[in-house]
Design a protein around this motif. Structure first.
Motif, PDB file in Angstrom:
ATOM      1  N   GLU A  84       0.838  -1.212   0.000  1.00 15.31           N
ATOM      2  CA  GLU A  84       0.000   0.000   0.000  1.00 15.31           C
ATOM      3  C   GLU A  84       0.866   1.253   0.000  1.00 15.31           C
ATOM      4  OE1 GLU A  84      -4.039  -1.025   2.413  1.00 15.31           O
ATOM      5  OE2 GLU A  84      -2.170  -1.148   3.587  1.00 15.31           O
ATOM      6  N   ALA A  85       1.973   1.227   0.772  1.00 20.43           N
ATOM      7  CA  ALA A  85       2.835   2.409   0.870  1.00 20.43           C
ATOM      8  C   ALA A  85       3.522   2.707  -0.454  1.00 20.43           C
ATOM      9  CB  ALA A  85       3.863   2.204   1.978  1.00 20.43           C
ATOM     10  N   THR A  86       4.070   1.677  -1.097  1.00 18.59           N
ATOM     11  CA  THR A  86       4.775   1.905  -2.360  1.00 18.59           C
ATOM     12  C   THR A  86       3.804   2.299  -3.477  1.00 18.59           C
ATOM     13  OG1 THR A  86       4.663  -0.483  -2.788  1.00 18.59           O
ATOM     14  CG2 THR A  86       6.669   0.368  -1.753  1.00 18.59           C
ATOM     15  N   ALA A  87       2.587   1.761  -3.426  1.00 16.36           N
ATOM     16  CA  ALA A  87       1.609   2.109  -4.462  1.00 16.36           C
ATOM     17  C   ALA A  87       1.160   3.559  -4.336  1.00 16.36           C
ATOM     18  CB  ALA A  87       0.403   1.176  -4.368  1.00 16.36           C
ATOM     19  N   ALA A  88       1.278   4.141  -3.144  1.00 20.00           N
ATOM     20  CA  ALA A  88       0.818   5.508  -2.932  1.00 20.00           C
ATOM     21  C   ALA A  88       1.852   6.551  -3.314  1.00 20.00           C
ATOM     22  CB  ALA A  88       0.435   5.696  -1.458  1.00 20.00           C
ATOM     23  N   ALA A  89       3.096   6.161  -3.588  1.00 20.13           N
ATOM     24  CA  ALA A  89       4.145   7.125  -3.937  1.00 20.13           C
ATOM     25  C   ALA A  89       3.778   7.845  -5.234  1.00 20.13           C
ATOM     26  CB  ALA A  89       5.486   6.410  -4.069  1.00 20.13           C
ATOM     27  N   ALA A  90       3.637   9.158  -5.142  1.00 19.94           N
ATOM     28  CA  ALA A  90       3.234   9.954  -6.299  1.00 19.94           C
ATOM     29  C   ALA A  90       3.686  11.393  -6.080  1.00 19.94           C
ATOM     30  CB  ALA A  90       1.715   9.891  -6.488  1.00 19.94           C
ATOM     31  N   PRO A  91       3.727  12.224  -7.136  1.00 13.17           N
ATOM     32  CA  PRO A  91       4.189  13.610  -6.987  1.00 13.17           C
ATOM     33  C   PRO A  91       3.334  14.439  -6.032  1.00 13.17           C
ATOM     34  CG  PRO A  91       4.207  12.961  -9.297  1.00 13.17           C
ATOM     35  CD  PRO A  91       3.508  11.865  -8.551  1.00 13.17           C
ATOM     36  N   ASP A  92       2.022  14.131  -5.923  1.00 12.35           N
ATOM     37  CA  ASP A  92       1.149  14.923  -5.063  1.00 12.35           C
ATOM     38  C   ASP A  92       0.978  14.306  -3.674  1.00 12.35           C
ATOM     39  OD1 ASP A  92      -0.223  12.703  -5.847  1.00 12.35           O
ATOM     40  OD2 ASP A  92      -2.118  13.750  -6.243  1.00 12.35           O
ATOM     41  N   THR A  93       1.892  13.417  -3.276  1.00 10.58           N
ATOM     42  CA  THR A  93       1.740  12.676  -2.023  1.00 10.58           C
ATOM     43  C   THR A  93       2.993  12.780  -1.175  1.00 10.58           C
ATOM     44  OG1 THR A  93       0.241  11.087  -3.076  1.00 10.58           O
ATOM     45  CG2 THR A  93       1.288  10.408  -1.008  1.00 10.58           C
ATOM     46  N   THR A  94       2.778  12.959   0.118  1.00  5.32           N
ATOM     47  CA  THR A  94       3.861  12.848   1.105  1.00  5.32           C
ATOM     48  C   THR A  94       3.729  11.493   1.784  1.00  5.32           C
ATOM     49  OG1 THR A  94       3.911  15.238   1.516  1.00  5.32           O
ATOM     50  CG2 THR A  94       4.847  13.804   3.223  1.00  5.32           C
ATOM     51  N   LEU A  95       4.792  10.700   1.739  1.00  6.27           N
ATOM     52  CA  LEU A  95       4.799   9.375   2.352  1.00  6.27           C
ATOM     53  C   LEU A  95       5.620   9.444   3.637  1.00  6.27           C
ATOM     54  CD1 LEU A  95       4.226   6.328   2.377  1.00  6.27           C
ATOM     55  CD2 LEU A  95       6.254   6.011   0.935  1.00  6.27           C
ATOM     56  N   LEU A  96       4.961   9.237   4.765  1.00  2.96           N
ATOM     57  CA  LEU A  96       5.650   9.240   6.061  1.00  2.96           C
ATOM     58  C   LEU A  96       5.822   7.803   6.538  1.00  2.96           C
ATOM     59  CD1 LEU A  96       5.206  11.572   9.074  1.00  2.96           C
ATOM     60  CD2 LEU A  96       4.998   9.112   9.454  1.00  2.96           C
ATOM     61  N   VAL A  97       7.060   7.416   6.832  1.00  2.54           N
ATOM     62  CA  VAL A  97       7.373   6.085   7.369  1.00  2.54           C
ATOM     63  C   VAL A  97       7.649   6.260   8.857  1.00  2.54           C
ATOM     64  CG1 VAL A  97       8.813   4.029   7.158  1.00  2.54           C
ATOM     65  CG2 VAL A  97       8.363   5.466   5.141  1.00  2.54           C
ATOM     66  N   ALA A  98       6.746   5.735   9.690  1.00  2.79           N
ATOM     67  CA  ALA A  98       6.806   6.014  11.128  1.00  2.79           C
ATOM     68  C   ALA A  98       8.000   5.356  11.810  1.00  2.79           C
ATOM     69  CB  ALA A  98       5.507   5.565  11.796  1.00  2.79           C
ATOM     70  N   VAL A  99       8.222   4.088  11.566  1.00  2.00           N
ATOM     71  CA  VAL A  99       9.326   3.371  12.236  1.00  2.00           C
ATOM     72  C   VAL A  99      10.107   2.624  11.154  1.00  2.00           C
ATOM     73  CG1 VAL A  99       9.966   1.872  14.169  1.00  2.00           C
ATOM     74  CG2 VAL A  99       7.750   3.032  14.182  1.00  2.00           C
ATOM     75  N   PRO A 100      11.026   3.291  10.446  1.00  6.52           N
ATOM     76  CA  PRO A 100      11.730   2.636   9.337  1.00  6.52           C
ATOM     77  C   PRO A 100      12.571   1.432   9.774  1.00  6.52           C
ATOM     78  CG  PRO A 100      11.995   5.020   9.260  1.00  6.52           C
ATOM     79  CD  PRO A 100      11.379   4.703  10.579  1.00  6.52           C
ATOM     80  N   ASP A 101      13.059   1.430  11.004  1.00  3.76           N
ATOM     81  CA  ASP A 101      13.922   0.324  11.444  1.00  3.76           C
ATOM     82  C   ASP A 101      13.170  -0.998  11.545  1.00  3.76           C
ATOM     83  OD1 ASP A 101      15.961   2.089  11.514  1.00  3.76           O
ATOM     84  OD2 ASP A 101      16.220   2.130  13.685  1.00  3.76           O
ATOM     85  N   LEU A 102      11.831  -0.975  11.552  1.00  2.81           N
ATOM     86  CA  LEU A 102      11.062  -2.216  11.589  1.00  2.81           C
ATOM     87  C   LEU A 102      11.048  -2.932  10.244  1.00  2.81           C
ATOM     88  CD1 LEU A 102       7.904  -1.422  13.770  1.00  2.81           C
ATOM     89  CD2 LEU A 102       9.909  -2.787  14.369  1.00  2.81           C
ATOM     90  N   LEU A 103      11.416  -2.227   9.193  1.00  2.00           N
ATOM     91  CA  LEU A 103      11.415  -2.831   7.868  1.00  2.00           C
ATOM     92  C   LEU A 103      12.607  -3.762   7.706  1.00  2.00           C
ATOM     93  CD1 LEU A 103      10.546   0.331   5.733  1.00  2.00           C
ATOM     94  CD2 LEU A 103       8.982  -1.471   6.492  1.00  2.00           C
TER      95      LEU A 103
END
Length: 398
Positions: A84-103
């Motif tokens: 869902e997160a990668t599909a939402a990446a777009a020029p009009d979107t801000t993508l916030l990753v809350a806890v990147p170390d969990l990935l």
């Protein structure tokens, strides 16, 4: 050696009452420690419920900033899976990753590929050494975090200059990108880093601490202004909360184990505890060296010691050991008197000829007396002691 007084029955093994008396203090301390740990875990669990969740009104939630963004026309959508997160990446979107170390490393690589060239903004909150090098190549997280929470911008980034001081103190970053905006420095290392995309309007923003997004810190300093400017530059905000239940967490190497899920600080702290325990053991260990004589608090007469040992032999019915002790001591005392080294006092071929020459007696009787079998009863043991004493007196007689 024998008396008519019956000896009280004693046992060296502690009773259940004695064990409980000795251990109840430790048991009580362990119960209190366990209760305190459970209470702290419950309190922290309640306090941290919904941390960095824009739907949570708890002190550590982020509902307040989501409502402020909604008032500015920015819609916030929460996602919990990488797809869902990668599909939402777009020029009009801000993508916030809350806890990147969990990935997982595989998820981090997929995330970086998706946001690169998307033209949107990606905000990484408290991205540590476990994730920053894959999500933002060319950026390194310093092992030492900022000592101060509230910092000044000290950079040319318009959002930071308008916000002023803010609570960004946390993880500190260094970068090789010459065009990066390094803001809110702590000891010359940035706690807020903006890296513009090589082409287009996209960028990556690394935020060293989540404080400016929390409900109970939003109204302090310039936290609200900085949060709204970083997250409100585009009409859509996708708030990614990574979870361990995400199916994409299973990488090619398999699912992550327990140690992979632990933060690096826990492993480092455990190593420090082991080192401290080893140093404490060395400090408290018995020192090697000569024995140090200590003055006894109570003087015990030799006769009492002999009597006590005799009572132990009698209680254990150990006539063989008592006879062996008497004979060994006698041989040790006789050897120097007849010119035999003490080291050979227990060798019949060395001691008996010397004694026979000194006493002009029968060697067979001496062998039975000094090296014979153990006595059969207490009377025979007493008779043996008397004969050994008489032999020693005869040898010492000038």
């Amino acid at each position: 050696m024998t008396t008519g007084v019956p000896l009280p029955s004693t046992s060296a093994s502690p009773t259940a009452r004695q064990v409980w008396t000795r251990a109840r203090g430790v048991a009580l301390a362990l119960v209190l420690l366990l209760a305190a740990a459970v209470a702290i875990a419950v309190v922290r669990s309640d306090a941290r419920h919904g941390e960095l969740d824009p739907r949570s009104a708890d002190p550590y939630g982020s509902r307040a900033v989501a409502q402020l963004l909604a008032g500015r026309g920015v819609d916030t959508r929460v996602v919990t899976t990488l797809d869902e997160a990668t599909a939402a990446a777009a020029p009009d979107t801000t993508l916030l990753v809350a806890v990147p170390d969990l990935l997982t490393p595989d998820q981090q690589t997929r995330m970086h590929s998706a946001v690169t060239g998307s033209g949107g903004r990606t905000v990484l909150v408290s991205s540590g050494s476990a994730s920053v090098e894959r999500l933002a190549p060319g950026v390194t997280a310093d092992p030492a975090t900022s000592l101060e929470s509230t910092l000044s911008p000290d950079c040319d980034l318009p959002a930071a200059r308008r916000a002023g001081t803010a609570d960004t103190g946390g993880i500190r970053y260094t970068t090789t990108h010459l065009t990066a905006d390094e803001c809110y420095p702590s000891e010359r290392l940035a706690t807020l880093l903006r890296i513009p995309a090589p082409s287009g309007d996209g960028d990556i923003v690394l935020l060293g601490a989540p404080d400016i997004l929390l409900n109970d810190r939003l109204d302090e300093h310039g936290n609200a202004s900085l949060a709204l400017q970083l997250l409100g530059s585009r009409p859509h905000l996708v708030w990614y909360l990574p979870t361990l239940a995400d199916a994409s967490a299973a990488s090619e190497e398999g699912e992550r184990g327990l140690f992979d899920l632990l933060p690096s600080g826990w492993l480092w702290g455990t190593l420090q505890l082991f080192v401290a325990a080893a140093l404490a053991a060395l400090w408290r260990a018995r020192r090697l060296g000569p024995l140090v004589p200590e003055k006894l608090p109570v003087a015990i007469r030799a006769s009492e010691t002999v009597e006590g040992r005799a009572r132990l032999y009698r209680r254990a019915n150990a006539r063989d050991r008592a006879a062996a002790a008497l004979r060994s001591t006698t041989r040790t005392r006789l050897a120097p008197l007849v010119g035999i080294p003490v080291a050979r006092a227990h060798a019949p071929e060395a001691l008996l000829p010397a004694l026979s020459a000194r006493l002009e007696g029968d060697g067979r009787s001496l062998h039975a007396l000094l090296f014979g079998p153990p006595p059969g009863d207490d009377a025979a043991l007493i008779a043996l002691a008397d004969r050994l004493d008489a032999l020693e007196r005869e040898v010492r007689r000038p």
